[in-house]
Design a protein around this motif. Sequence first.
Motif, PDB file in Angstrom:
ATOM      1  N   ILE A 260      -0.544  -5.657  -0.363  1.00 10.34           N
ATOM      2  CA  ILE A 260       0.073  -4.985   0.784  1.00 10.34           C
ATOM      3  C   ILE A 260      -0.133  -5.820   2.030  1.00 10.34           C
ATOM      4  O   ILE A 260      -1.262  -6.185   2.364  1.00 10.34           O
ATOM      5  N   TYR A 264       3.361  -4.023   6.453  1.00  9.25           N
ATOM      6  CA  TYR A 264       3.676  -2.789   5.730  1.00  9.25           C
ATOM      7  C   TYR A 264       2.663  -1.700   6.078  1.00  9.25           C
ATOM      8  O   TYR A 264       3.024  -0.544   6.306  1.00  9.25           O
ATOM      9  N   PHE A 296       3.235   0.888  -3.379  1.00 10.39           N
ATOM     10  CA  PHE A 296       2.790   0.509  -2.031  1.00 10.39           C
ATOM     11  C   PHE A 296       2.374   1.758  -1.246  1.00 10.39           C
ATOM     12  O   PHE A 296       1.294   1.818  -0.665  1.00 10.39           O
TER      13      PHE A 296
END
Lengths: 342, 216
Positions: A260, A264, A296
């Motif tokens: 990640i 994000y 995610f």
Amino acid sequence: MNITNADYFTFNVDSSLFIAGQTGSGKSYLVHSIINRKQSALRPDEIKFVLFDLKQVEFGDTNPEYLLYDVVIDPDEGLNKLDELADLSIERANNHIKKPMIFIYIEECDMACVDQKRFDKAIITINKHAFRANMKLVYSTSRPTPDVVSTDILNSFDLVAAGKLASVIDANHLCVPFSDWGDKYSFILAQKDERYKPDGTPIEFVNVSDLNIQFGGDYPPQDKHLTALLGKAYNNEIKCRKAIVNIDLIKPFSNYKPKITKDYATQFIERYQQNSPPELYVYEKDGKFIMSDDYFAYYMYKEVEVTVAICVVIGASKITEDVEYGPWFNLSLPNLEVPDKK
Amino acid sequence: MSSKEHNLRWKETMNGVTVDCDTELRIHPAKSKIILLLVPGVDGTVDGYGNKYITIAESIRKKYGVAVVRMANPFITSFHWDSNLRHVLEFIEANKQDICDNDSYELRIQGHSAGASVLAMIAHEFPVIHRLLLINIAMQLQPEDIVEGLGKFKGKTTVLIGDSDPSIEEVHNIQFFNDRVIMNIEVARNTDHYFSGDSFKLFLEAADTYLFGENT
């Protein structure tokens, strides 16, 4: 970023390399392989090594013909030699002196402990001129913490090779993803542009490896059951409900774990603070909600340590505790905005 | 036989630079008045090459019923050679009940290479240490401190050194301190620094022979 090891890594193109990894991660093996290759390929008049071996166990049997100085084992003497090498790098770069190649290897952070500013300045100077001076510098340490290895010094290296690291903090500092990915003699290899944005700011990774779940590969495995359920939902054969679900009731379909980025993570947190975090599309199986559409978002929910996640439950569910369902609805196909050609 | 895992973590600070340190421990507990500590060379792992330290620990505990502690010895900096050992010794003292189920105990320690050098330097500071076995001690590490430390040590010291080890000459030069014999020297024939090949068995048996055997 690539993964490399002592069998494949040649260190021919770049001029400076920072190696980090816990004791036993294979740093010394990697460096010895590089040095042995250079020694096999080049005569003593073509390459000279400067070896800073504060551990005093690595280079006792090096052929002295290949050494510019005796192997350095004293940190104070080492700093003096490093200053000389910094001056030499400027001189060689300015005067286009290419021979012999000078290969510098620094083992561990002793000299930084003596005088960090002086150490950093010398390293940064050498790295800056290394290419034009035909010098190569390798600095290896098992302790790449921000306190020992400054951002400025890291930023001066063409390459970072990260083996097994002690912590997420170390990985973030090196601008490489943290992983516990197994082969102890392998290294993640990161070029400067993979570690820093064009404006010089570090590319940061939010790491989720400390959640104690193994890597599953580069892509999540396909969840055919979810695909089939979504097909039915879009055809209005089954209905869906929005639900606020206790995070512990959600089970990832696989052990895939994404890397990640900081961007994000920032975006997720902003949406979360605006009460519109991403929804997880889940279905019920064996008393759990199976999640496979957005790893995610799922791991960011875990990362921010919330107790509930916003889900879209597809089809029927027998779970009644720790979940708050909204009304049934028909799932619509996602809207795609087609740019107007005019 | 099982062992308990433990990780020690601490920080060393020098000239404003703080270094995170850690070392792994494996504890083979036993109700005993004796604890054997195994100290590897620099960057040595807690299990050792070919699991040699596991083999030694299990055989000594089985044969003599003593508790054994194994440690890793990761390099910190050349200013902190003794840091790992000091923290492990403090840990043993603080956890003696869990390790040997006794309030009083004596330590017998086997050290290899740089681990042996550090032991030689600081063992005299710890009255609980009664016997040292220094295998292929690395004499290039602060030799004056090694001699001085051994000179002050009140327990019994045996140095086991391979005849092909780089330190063999220096070892013979330091056998006396102020005209007093400070160590018993045993030379292992056809043996290099790492006890390679046929000598490996000798390494595995050294603690038994020189720290616990009938003639010790």
